[in-house]
Write a protein that holds these residues in place. Structure first.
Motif, short mmCIF file in Angstrom:
data_model
loop_
_atom_site.label_atom_id
_atom_site.label_comp_id
_atom_site.label_asym_id
_atom_site.label_seq_id
_atom_site.Cartn_x
_atom_site.Cartn_y
_atom_site.Cartn_z
N PRO A 1 70.67 145.22 54.88
CA PRO A 1 69.59 146.10 55.37
C PRO A 1 70.14 147.44 55.84
O PRO A 1 71.32 147.56 56.19
CB PRO A 1 69.03 145.31 56.55
N ASP A 2 69.26 148.43 55.87
CA ASP A 2 69.63 149.69 56.51
C ASP A 2 68.83 149.91 57.79
O ASP A 2 69.03 150.89 58.49
CB ASP A 2 69.46 150.88 55.56
N LEU A 3 67.95 148.96 58.11
CA LEU A 3 67.23 148.95 59.39
C LEU A 3 67.14 147.50 59.87
O LEU A 3 66.68 146.63 59.12
CB LEU A 3 65.83 149.54 59.22
N VAL A 4 67.59 147.25 61.10
CA VAL A 4 67.56 145.91 61.67
C VAL A 4 66.95 145.97 63.06
O VAL A 4 67.31 146.83 63.87
CB VAL A 4 68.98 145.30 61.77
N THR A 5 66.02 145.07 63.34
CA THR A 5 65.54 144.90 64.71
C THR A 5 66.09 143.57 65.23
O THR A 5 66.08 142.56 64.51
CB THR A 5 64.01 144.89 64.79
N LEU A 6 66.57 143.60 66.46
CA LEU A 6 67.18 142.40 67.05
C LEU A 6 66.61 142.20 68.45
O LEU A 6 66.81 143.03 69.34
CB LEU A 6 68.69 142.55 67.11
N SER A 7 65.90 141.10 68.62
CA SER A 7 65.39 140.72 69.94
C SER A 7 65.84 139.30 70.21
O SER A 7 65.48 138.37 69.48
CB SER A 7 63.86 140.81 69.98
N ALA A 8 66.65 139.13 71.23
CA ALA A 8 67.19 137.80 71.55
C ALA A 8 67.53 137.75 73.04
O ALA A 8 67.87 138.77 73.63
CB ALA A 8 68.43 137.50 70.71
N GLY A 9 67.45 136.57 73.60
CA GLY A 9 67.80 136.38 75.00
C GLY A 9 66.62 136.07 75.89
O GLY A 9 66.81 135.60 77.02
N GLY A 10 65.41 136.31 75.41
CA GLY A 10 64.24 136.04 76.24
C GLY A 10 64.10 134.57 76.60
O GLY A 10 63.81 134.23 77.75
N ASP B 1 76.71 142.00 72.60
CA ASP B 1 77.42 143.24 72.31
C ASP B 1 78.16 143.22 70.98
O ASP B 1 77.97 144.11 70.13
CB ASP B 1 78.37 143.56 73.47
N PRO B 2 79.07 142.24 70.71
CA PRO B 2 79.79 142.27 69.44
C PRO B 2 78.90 142.10 68.22
O PRO B 2 79.19 142.62 67.14
CB PRO B 2 80.79 141.12 69.57
N ALA B 3 77.78 141.38 68.38
CA ALA B 3 76.85 141.20 67.27
C ALA B 3 76.21 142.53 66.89
O ALA B 3 76.07 142.85 65.69
CB ALA B 3 75.78 140.18 67.64
N VAL B 4 75.84 143.31 67.88
CA VAL B 4 75.29 144.63 67.61
C VAL B 4 76.35 145.50 66.92
O VAL B 4 76.05 146.23 65.98
CB VAL B 4 74.80 145.30 68.91
N GLY B 5 77.59 145.39 67.38
CA GLY B 5 78.66 146.14 66.76
C GLY B 5 78.83 145.78 65.29
O GLY B 5 79.06 146.67 64.45
N GLU B 6 78.71 144.50 64.95
CA GLU B 6 78.82 144.07 63.56
C GLU B 6 77.71 144.68 62.71
O GLU B 6 77.95 145.16 61.59
CB GLU B 6 78.76 142.55 63.46
N LEU B 7 76.50 144.65 63.23
CA LEU B 7 75.37 145.20 62.48
C LEU B 7 75.53 146.70 62.27
O LEU B 7 75.31 147.22 61.17
CB LEU B 7 74.07 144.90 63.22
N VAL B 8 75.92 147.39 63.32
CA VAL B 8 76.05 148.84 63.23
C VAL B 8 77.18 149.23 62.28
O VAL B 8 77.11 150.26 61.59
CB VAL B 8 76.28 149.45 64.63
N SER B 9 78.22 148.39 62.19
CA SER B 9 79.36 148.70 61.32
C SER B 9 78.96 148.75 59.85
O SER B 9 79.67 149.33 59.03
CB SER B 9 80.47 147.66 61.52
N THR B 10 77.82 148.16 59.51
CA THR B 10 77.35 148.20 58.12
C THR B 10 76.64 149.50 57.79
O THR B 10 76.29 149.74 56.63
CB THR B 10 76.38 147.04 57.84
N GLY B 11 76.40 150.32 58.80
CA GLY B 11 75.67 151.57 58.60
C GLY B 11 74.19 151.46 58.87
O GLY B 11 73.46 152.45 58.75
N ALA B 12 73.73 150.27 59.24
CA ALA B 12 72.30 150.07 59.51
C ALA B 12 71.90 150.66 60.85
O ALA B 12 72.69 150.69 61.80
CB ALA B 12 71.96 148.58 59.49
#
Length: 289
Positions: free
Chosen positions: A95-104, A122-133
């Motif tokens: 994907p080039d756009l990801v929404t992530l809602s977790a923890g509720g 934190d590291p999960a967001v870093g992984e997603l962002v590393s793809t350019g999304a």
């Protein structure tokens, strides 16, 4: 993109773009019941639900024929389960756009430490962002006016500040649910945990605004509820406690699990409107289902 299609952007925010001229081609939503769309039924949609993510995808697909969308969210999952089951699958969809809602669910049902949850996220967001999304995160809503759930208010607020820090670190986008005016009962499903169709509509508008994408959605002014007596209000609380709170407490104590694991309603990226899914033109003529 021509200059006429894009307005000046504030530092750290995407420029405002017209509905069909945004830069995204594939949107993947990750999360739990909030992202699955619980509380916003629509029999003609996959899984029988619509929800804010579908509503966002509907808007982003307008004038964008190559746009595709997947929704991997499954109700009831904790943050660690979401990351373990959905992160890899989401990245595989490129994907080039990801929404992530977790923890509720961790905060509300398990009383989890918001700092620990943020450290896992934190590291999960870093992984997603590393793809350019582009990554969109969500602050939790303010349950200050909801019986029982209001006791989680401080933890939700702490988690929200951690989310803002994570988003800032990775140049992510924040859809701020805490700042929304969500006190009206019309925004919520009768279980007081999930959003109503109007609530999901409002969240969709918030996401699109956070992305600086123009859309065709309009705010809806809910009818003013008739003033109820104290006795009526107490009766509503008693009914809610009997029908929703008590079963939840029982499940929490007994750790009951579904007989069969639920699956994502849109596990593959595809067109928003397909055979069996209602027509987008008719959709946009209606604010709410």
């Amino acid at each position: 993109m021509s200059d006429s299609s894009q307005e000046h952007a504030e530092p750290g925010r995407p420029a405002t773009v017209r509905q069909g001229l945004h830069p995204w081609n594939r949107f993947v939503a990750i999360g739990d019941s909030f992202t699955e769309g619980v509380g916003d039924p629509e029999p003609r949609n996959p899984g029988g639900l619509r929800g804010w993510a579908d509503r966002v995808a509907e808007e982003l697909s307008v004038g964008h024929p190559e746009f595709t969308y997947a929704n991997l969210a499954v109700r009831g999952l904790l943050l660690r389960q979401i990351l373990d089951r959905q992160l890899g699958a989401a990245m595989a969809l490129r994907p080039d756009l990801v929404t992530l809602s977790a923890g509720g669910n961790d905060l509300v049902f398990r009383g989890s430490d918001p700092d620990r949850l943020a450290n896992e996220l934190d590291p999960a967001v870093g992984e997603l962002v590393s793809t350019g999304a582009t990554i969109v995160l969500f602050t939790g809503p303010d349950w200050g006016s909801t019986p029982v759930l209001r006791h989680n208010r401080r933890k939700v607020a702490i988690f929200n500040e951690n989310l803002r820090t994570i988003a800032s670190r990775y140049d992510g986008v924040v859809a701020d649910l805490w700042a929304l005016q969500l006190a009206s009962p019309t925004m919520w499903d009768p279980d007081r945990l999930h959003f109503s169709p109007l609530g999901h509509h409002t969240v969709a508008m918030t996401v699109l605004k956070s992305l600086n994408v123009e859309d065709s959605l309009s705010p809806s002014e809910p009818k003013t509820l008739p003033a109820g007596s104290w006795k009526e209000a107490r009766t509503d609380d008693i009914v809610w406690a009997r029908e929703y709170l008590a079963p939840w407490v029982l499940r929490r104590i007994t750790h009951r699990a579904p007989v069969q694991p639920r699956v994502a309603k849109r596990p593959e990226a595809g067109p928003v409107f397909t055979a069996g899914v209602w027509d987008g033109g008719a959709l946009r003529k209606r604010l709410l289902p």
